[in-house]
Design a protein around this motif. Structure first.
Motif, PDB file in Angstrom:
ATOM      1  N   SER A 142       0.814  -1.219   0.000  1.00  0.00           N
ATOM      2  CA  SER A 142       0.000   0.000   0.000  1.00  0.00           C
ATOM      3  C   SER A 142       0.846   1.267   0.000  1.00  0.00           C
ATOM      4  N   ALA A 143       2.136   1.145   0.294  1.00  0.00           N
ATOM      5  CA  ALA A 143       3.010   2.316   0.248  1.00  0.00           C
ATOM      6  C   ALA A 143       3.113   2.877  -1.165  1.00  0.00           C
ATOM      7  N   LEU A 144       2.776   2.058  -2.157  1.00  0.00           N
ATOM      8  CA  LEU A 144       2.858   2.500  -3.545  1.00  0.00           C
ATOM      9  C   LEU A 144       1.579   3.182  -4.030  1.00  0.00           C
ATOM     10  N   LEU A 145       0.507   3.113  -3.252  1.00  0.00           N
ATOM     11  CA  LEU A 145      -0.775   3.621  -3.740  1.00  0.00           C
ATOM     12  C   LEU A 145      -0.712   5.101  -4.094  1.00  0.00           C
ATOM     13  N   GLU A 146      -0.234   5.917  -3.183  1.00  0.00           N
ATOM     14  CA  GLU A 146      -0.143   7.352  -3.438  1.00  0.00           C
ATOM     15  C   GLU A 146       0.849   7.646  -4.552  1.00  0.00           C
ATOM     16  N   CYS A 147       1.958   6.929  -4.554  1.00  0.00           N
ATOM     17  CA  CYS A 147       2.986   7.146  -5.586  1.00  0.00           C
ATOM     18  C   CYS A 147       2.407   6.926  -6.982  1.00  0.00           C
ATOM     19  N   MET A 148       1.687   5.818  -7.148  1.00  0.00           N
ATOM     20  CA  MET A 148       1.218   5.431  -8.473  1.00  0.00           C
ATOM     21  C   MET A 148       0.057   6.287  -8.948  1.00  0.00           C
ATOM     22  N   GLU A 149      -0.794   6.729  -8.033  1.00  0.00           N
ATOM     23  CA  GLU A 149      -1.968   7.490  -8.440  1.00  0.00           C
ATOM     24  C   GLU A 149      -1.674   8.975  -8.561  1.00  0.00           C
ATOM     25  N   GLU A 150      -0.940   9.539  -7.588  1.00  0.00           N
ATOM     26  CA  GLU A 150      -0.765  10.981  -7.533  1.00  0.00           C
ATOM     27  C   GLU A 150       0.655  11.448  -7.828  1.00  0.00           C
ATOM     28  N   HIS A 151       1.555  10.503  -8.082  1.00  0.00           N
ATOM     29  CA  HIS A 151       2.954  10.827  -8.391  1.00  0.00           C
ATOM     30  C   HIS A 151       3.568  11.697  -7.291  1.00  0.00           C
ATOM     31  N   GLN A 152       3.310  11.311  -6.068  1.00  0.00           N
ATOM     32  CA  GLN A 152       3.885  12.017  -4.933  1.00  0.00           C
ATOM     33  C   GLN A 152       3.974  11.077  -3.736  1.00  0.00           C
ATOM     34  N   VAL A 153       4.778  11.483  -2.757  1.00  0.00           N
ATOM     35  CA  VAL A 153       4.955  10.708  -1.527  1.00  0.00           C
ATOM     36  C   VAL A 153       4.749  11.651  -0.351  1.00  0.00           C
TER      37      VAL A 153
ATOM     38  N   VAL B 291       5.361  11.912   3.644  1.00  0.00           N
ATOM     39  CA  VAL B 291       6.049  11.335   4.796  1.00  0.00           C
ATOM     40  C   VAL B 291       6.078  12.392   5.903  1.00  0.00           C
ATOM     41  N   ASP B 292       5.608  12.005   7.075  1.00  0.00           N
ATOM     42  CA  ASP B 292       5.579  12.916   8.232  1.00  0.00           C
ATOM     43  C   ASP B 292       4.869  14.229   7.903  1.00  0.00           C
ATOM     44  N   GLY B 293       3.783  14.121   7.135  1.00  0.00           N
ATOM     45  CA  GLY B 293       2.972  15.298   6.834  1.00  0.00           C
ATOM     46  C   GLY B 293       3.510  16.180   5.725  1.00  0.00           C
ATOM     47  N   ARG B 294       4.651  15.830   5.152  1.00  0.00           N
ATOM     48  CA  ARG B 294       5.227  16.619   4.054  1.00  0.00           C
ATOM     49  C   ARG B 294       5.108  15.852   2.748  1.00  0.00           C
ATOM     50  N   THR B 295       4.718  16.561   1.711  1.00  0.00           N
ATOM     51  CA  THR B 295       4.523  15.930   0.406  1.00  0.00           C
ATOM     52  C   THR B 295       5.733  16.175  -0.484  1.00  0.00           C
ATOM     53  N   HIS B 296       6.214  15.104  -1.107  1.00  0.00           N
ATOM     54  CA  HIS B 296       7.372  15.174  -1.996  1.00  0.00           C
ATOM     55  C   HIS B 296       6.927  14.695  -3.385  1.00  0.00           C
ATOM     56  N   VAL B 297       7.099  15.553  -4.369  1.00  0.00           N
ATOM     57  CA  VAL B 297       6.637  15.253  -5.725  1.00  0.00           C
ATOM     58  C   VAL B 297       7.662  14.377  -6.442  1.00  0.00           C
ATOM     59  N   LEU B 298       7.164  13.376  -7.146  1.00  0.00           N
ATOM     60  CA  LEU B 298       8.024  12.489  -7.930  1.00  0.00           C
ATOM     61  C   LEU B 298       8.298  13.114  -9.291  1.00  0.00           C
ATOM     62  N   GLY B 299       9.359  12.656  -9.934  1.00  0.00           N
ATOM     63  CA  GLY B 299       9.737  13.194 -11.233  1.00  0.00           C
ATOM     64  C   GLY B 299       8.821  12.726 -12.352  1.00  0.00           C
ATOM     65  N   ASP B 300       9.000  13.310 -13.490  1.00  0.00           N
ATOM     66  CA  ASP B 300       8.218  12.988 -14.675  1.00  0.00           C
ATOM     67  C   ASP B 300       9.192  12.644 -15.808  1.00  0.00           C
ATOM     68  N   PRO B 301       9.017  11.502 -16.469  1.00  0.00           N
ATOM     69  CA  PRO B 301       7.956  10.506 -16.301  1.00  0.00           C
ATOM     70  C   PRO B 301       8.177   9.632 -15.070  1.00  0.00           C
ATOM     71  N   PHE B 302       7.099   8.973 -14.657  1.00  0.00           N
ATOM     72  CA  PHE B 302       7.184   8.039 -13.539  1.00  0.00           C
ATOM     73  C   PHE B 302       6.376   6.798 -13.873  1.00  0.00           C
ATOM     74  N   MET B 303       7.022   5.646 -13.788  1.00  0.00           N
ATOM     75  CA  MET B 303       6.359   4.385 -14.129  1.00  0.00           C
ATOM     76  C   MET B 303       6.826   3.292 -13.183  1.00  0.00           C
ATOM     77  N   VAL B 304       5.882   2.527 -12.667  1.00  0.00           N
ATOM     78  CA  VAL B 304       6.186   1.350 -11.866  1.00  0.00           C
ATOM     79  C   VAL B 304       5.976   0.115 -12.741  1.00  0.00           C
ATOM     80  N   VAL B 305       7.013  -0.695 -12.857  1.00  0.00           N
ATOM     81  CA  VAL B 305       6.906  -1.979 -13.551  1.00  0.00           C
ATOM     82  C   VAL B 305       7.115  -3.060 -12.495  1.00  0.00           C
ATOM     83  N   ALA B 306       6.040  -3.717 -12.114  1.00  0.00           N
ATOM     84  CA  ALA B 306       6.098  -4.702 -11.036  1.00  0.00           C
ATOM     85  C   ALA B 306       5.925  -6.109 -11.590  1.00  0.00           C
TER      86      ALA B 306
END
Length: 340
Positions: free
Chosen positions: A141-152, A154-169
């Protein structure tokens, strides 16, 4: 992936591109061709899997590779990642992996007397999650926010992921020892699923010949950079979708929700992702408009892993893919109108 409606009804000539439209440019065609050629030099006998992986990348989705061990799931993910000059991280999912091992953690710095965030491996353009269903549901479930909103967060602070972003599982079938089933919410985040399957006899013999003395990944060189991929994604987003094709997509989704052998049909998110995948497929064909065939061709890969069969259907040996094919055969194909 190759599912087609059993019959075409009331279909007029296919739409022409709008005035002044030229479809995907030459660079789009050249780069996509080089990526597919590079992947196919490593993954023998699986051109459809290579094409679907590229389709998902260009549609800004995430890919789930599912099958028994040893059929090339991780190799496909690594090969696709190497064809692009971008950041790549690999996460080996295990039962003791923690969510912070994926997203990152805040550490107190003695010198500055403040907490500093240390990014986890999810901060990359392509994240390879190996054997994702060997981790607990909490870690998955730690990947849910990453995959949907491209952000993480942690401790109430939001960190935006880079573009492009793709998870291959990758994941092994749930019957395998030591696996946890992916929660429905997690499966719904993956745009498409590929079941690799065994190669045919000739491809397997070629693999034994070419892979025994050298690692095929060593010969893979990046054929595109991040700006190239972002531009290709932009072109995919601009692909035209007619109202009739949108209604056709909705009709397929509603048919799965009303199917008597399903207890969970296609979600609205899955229909949006089906449309995006169809746009990427059309662009790879050199078109700037989506056909009903693009929707039908992508339906199994995008929808099947999201559907939940009821107990009767499961005990009778039905499969989600068979039900998707049945739905496609029953839903009337979109009536096209000529664009001027």
């Amino acid at each position: 992936m190759d599912a087609r409606p059993a019959a075409v009804t009331d279909q007029e000539p296919q739409p022409a591109p709008p005035t002044g439209a030229t479809g995907p440019d030459d660079a789009f065609h050249d780069i996509s061709t080089r990526i597919l050629e590079a992947v196919e030099t490593v993954i023998d006998g699986k051109p459809d899997a290579a094409r679907l992986a590229l389709t998902v990348l260009l549609a800004q989705g995430h890919l789930l590779l599912e099958d028994v061990p040893g059929v090339g799931k991780t190799m496909l993910a690594k090969t696709l990642a190497r064809t692009i000059d971008c950041t790549v991280n690999r996460i080996q999912f295990t039962p003791d992996l923690l969510p912070s091992d994926v997203t990152g953690v805040s550490i107190f710095d003695q010198d500055s007397r403040r907490f500093e965030f240390r990014p986890g491996p999810v901060f990359a353009n392509i994240v390879i999650g190996d054997e994702i269903n060997r981790a607990s549901a909490k870690t998955q479930s730690a990947l849910l926010e990453c995959m949907e909103e491209h952000q993480v967060t942690v401790d109430g602070r939001t960190h935006v992921l880079g573009d492009p972003f793709m998870v291959v599982a990758t994941q092994n079938p749930i019957e395998m020892e030591g696996t946890y089933p992916l929660p429905e919410a997690q499966r719904d985040r993956f745009m498409a699923r590929i079941s690799m399957g065994y190669p045919d006899a000739r491809a397997e013999a070629d693999m034994l010949e070419s892979h025994q003395s050298v690692n095929p990944l060593e010969g893979i060189r990046a054929v595109a950079g991040v700006p190239d991929v972002i531009d290709m994604m932009r072109q995919v987003r601009s692909v035209h979708v007619s109202e009739s094709v949108k209604h056709y997509t909705v009709a397929i989704g509603r048919a799965t929700r009303e199917h008597p052998r399903l207890r969970l049909g296609a979600s609205p998110r899955s229909l949006l992702q089906l449309l995006r995948a169809a746009k990427a497929s059309a662009a790879l064909e050199g078109r700037d408009f989506v056909l009903p065939d693009d929707i039908a061709a992508m339906s199994d890969a995008v929808l099947a892993h999201r559907l939940l069969l009821d107990r009767k259907a499961t005990s009778a040996g039905d499969t989600a893919s068979a039900i998707v094919a049945e739905v496609l055969s029953r839903v009337p194909v979109a009536r096209q109108t000529q664009r001027r």
